[in-house]
Write a protein that holds these residues in place. Sequence first.
Motif, mmCIF file in Angstrom:
data_model
loop_
_atom_site.group_PDB
_atom_site.id
_atom_site.type_symbol
_atom_site.label_atom_id
_atom_site.label_comp_id
_atom_site.label_asym_id
_atom_site.label_seq_id
_atom_site.Cartn_x
_atom_site.Cartn_y
_atom_site.Cartn_z
ATOM 1 N N VAL A 229 0.796 -1.303 0.064
ATOM 2 C CA VAL A 229 0.192 -0.044 0.017
ATOM 3 C C VAL A 229 0.818 1.213 -0.054
ATOM 4 N N THR A 230 0.201 2.390 -0.301
ATOM 5 C CA THR A 230 1.033 3.680 -0.239
ATOM 6 C C THR A 230 0.733 4.388 1.085
ATOM 7 N N TRP A 231 1.778 4.695 1.723
ATOM 8 C CA TRP A 231 1.904 5.562 2.921
ATOM 9 C C TRP A 231 2.141 6.888 2.975
ATOM 10 N N THR A 232 1.119 7.679 3.547
ATOM 11 C CA THR A 232 1.347 9.055 3.844
ATOM 12 C C THR A 232 0.868 9.574 4.956
ATOM 13 N N ASN A 233 1.360 10.823 5.439
ATOM 14 C CA ASN A 233 0.899 11.444 6.668
ATOM 15 C C ASN A 233 0.753 12.921 6.259
ATOM 16 N N ASP A 234 0.035 13.809 7.154
ATOM 17 C CA ASP A 234 -0.439 15.029 6.864
ATOM 18 C C ASP A 234 0.228 16.075 7.311
ATOM 19 N N ASN A 235 1.566 15.805 8.201
ATOM 20 C CA ASN A 235 2.155 16.649 8.606
ATOM 21 C C ASN A 235 3.739 16.205 9.008
ATOM 22 N N GLY A 236 4.623 16.984 9.557
ATOM 23 C CA GLY A 236 5.745 16.803 9.686
ATOM 24 C C GLY A 236 6.085 16.101 11.156
ATOM 25 N N ASN A 251 6.608 16.141 19.184
ATOM 26 C CA ASN A 251 5.189 15.999 19.919
ATOM 27 C C ASN A 251 3.927 16.609 18.937
ATOM 28 N N GLY A 252 2.882 16.023 18.934
ATOM 29 C CA GLY A 252 2.120 16.641 17.992
ATOM 30 C C GLY A 252 0.937 15.383 17.585
ATOM 31 N N THR A 253 -0.187 15.871 16.767
ATOM 32 C CA THR A 253 -1.143 15.078 16.344
ATOM 33 C C THR A 253 -1.026 14.954 14.807
ATOM 34 N N SER A 254 -0.907 13.685 14.348
ATOM 35 C CA SER A 254 -0.697 13.411 12.775
ATOM 36 C C SER A 254 -1.674 12.316 12.355
ATOM 37 N N VAL A 255 -2.150 12.540 11.214
ATOM 38 C CA VAL A 255 -3.064 11.589 10.617
ATOM 39 C C VAL A 255 -2.376 10.644 9.453
ATOM 40 N N VAL A 256 -2.311 9.401 9.730
ATOM 41 C CA VAL A 256 -1.747 8.510 8.849
ATOM 42 C C VAL A 256 -2.645 7.782 7.754
ATOM 43 N N TYR A 257 -2.228 7.987 6.454
ATOM 44 C CA TYR A 257 -3.263 7.365 5.293
ATOM 45 C C TYR A 257 -2.628 6.172 4.683
ATOM 46 N N ALA A 258 -3.227 5.281 4.350
ATOM 47 C CA ALA A 258 -2.843 4.026 3.636
ATOM 48 C C ALA A 258 -3.748 3.981 2.281
ATOM 49 N N SER A 259 -3.296 3.552 1.085
ATOM 50 C CA SER A 259 -4.253 3.761 -0.063
ATOM 51 C C SER A 259 -3.648 2.502 -1.003
ATOM 52 N N LEU A 260 -4.836 1.881 -1.348
ATOM 53 C CA LEU A 260 -4.426 0.910 -2.655
ATOM 54 C C LEU A 260 -5.528 1.145 -3.730
ATOM 55 N N ALA A 261 -4.950 1.094 -4.877
ATOM 56 C CA ALA A 261 -5.763 1.318 -5.917
ATOM 57 C C ALA A 261 -6.897 2.604 -5.556
ATOM 58 N N SER A 262 -8.367 2.253 -5.518
ATOM 59 C CA SER A 262 -9.006 3.360 -5.287
ATOM 60 C C SER A 262 -9.656 3.322 -3.993
ATOM 61 N N VAL A 263 -8.930 2.596 -2.976
ATOM 62 C CA VAL A 263 -9.477 2.574 -1.450
ATOM 63 C C VAL A 263 -8.559 3.111 -0.676
ATOM 64 N N SER A 264 -8.890 3.667 0.375
ATOM 65 C CA SER A 264 -7.795 4.331 1.288
ATOM 66 C C SER A 264 -8.405 4.258 2.749
ATOM 67 N N ALA A 265 -7.606 4.491 3.650
ATOM 68 C CA ALA A 265 -7.931 4.433 5.218
ATOM 69 C C ALA A 265 -7.207 5.472 5.822
ATOM 70 N N SER A 266 -7.497 5.897 7.062
ATOM 71 C CA SER A 266 -6.683 6.952 7.699
ATOM 72 C C SER A 266 -6.810 6.558 9.291
ATOM 73 N N LEU A 267 -5.819 6.956 9.930
ATOM 74 C CA LEU A 267 -5.822 6.774 11.347
ATOM 75 C C LEU A 267 -5.184 7.843 12.046
#
Length: 267
Positions: A229-236, A251-267
């Motif tokens: 899957v493709t992994w990304t996050n929304d900040n540094g 320290n801070g809050t970050s959102v992690v994204y995983a995507s595969l084809a047209s489906v994605s998930a976040s945490l």
Amino acid sequence: FKGQTFQYAAFGIYTDGSIVDKTDLTKFSVTYTALAQIGDFRSTGTSGLLETMHTSLNITDNMVTTVNAICDSACDSVLYQGTAKTDMKNLTVKKEKLESIAITSSSDELKESTSMQLIATGTYSDNSTNSLTTSPDCTWSSLNESVSTISATGVIFGNVPGDATFKIDCPNLGLSGISQQKTITITPALLVQMFISPNQLLTVGTAQQFSVLGLYDNSSSQDIPANTVTWTNDNGYISINANGVATPSTNGTSVVYASLASVSASL
């Protein structure tokens, strides 16, 4: 067999030894008309054609009647000794015979890891039909068991994508046994949703391996390799590599994204 037709012929033998076809002029009749009927040229134009399609009798094995033929003055103007000539034959009508099988299903496609019922219907010599799906006289088989299997009652299960041909064989039915085949395409399950785990606080400087669970349109679920899957996050605040390993840098809050084809998930 019940439901079939049979053509009778009548021949006249003359005093000079000659033999003449008198079928069209002979008067035919059947003793047991509830079992069979025969055409008479003088009334129906189909002289000698016997049929058993009309009968509603339940023939469990066989039934017997007599077919009668008479050649009178309407058949021939010169009759030996001036009398009508007659003949008779016994007719045995057996129970209806299986002539063909049709296999049907709700679809010609099946998702892998799911099941579907095949239905086998037999058509008999009297045009009646009967289900053969669970008949003890018939056997189901799969010609491609690695792709899909089938139970003794005609339920198929898709193992892997591909084409699978199923056969029903009824060796003791009909005159010499009858079989039929049907091909079903097993299609791959499609990913519809993903979930990332674990959902927990991360410690700065400590790496965390994330994993992904996929849900599919056949209601199955399975772990998806993190490196597919493709992994990304929304900040540094964190960095995450191609294998789904995240390392917080501050320290801070970050959102992690995983995507595969047209489906994605976040945490």
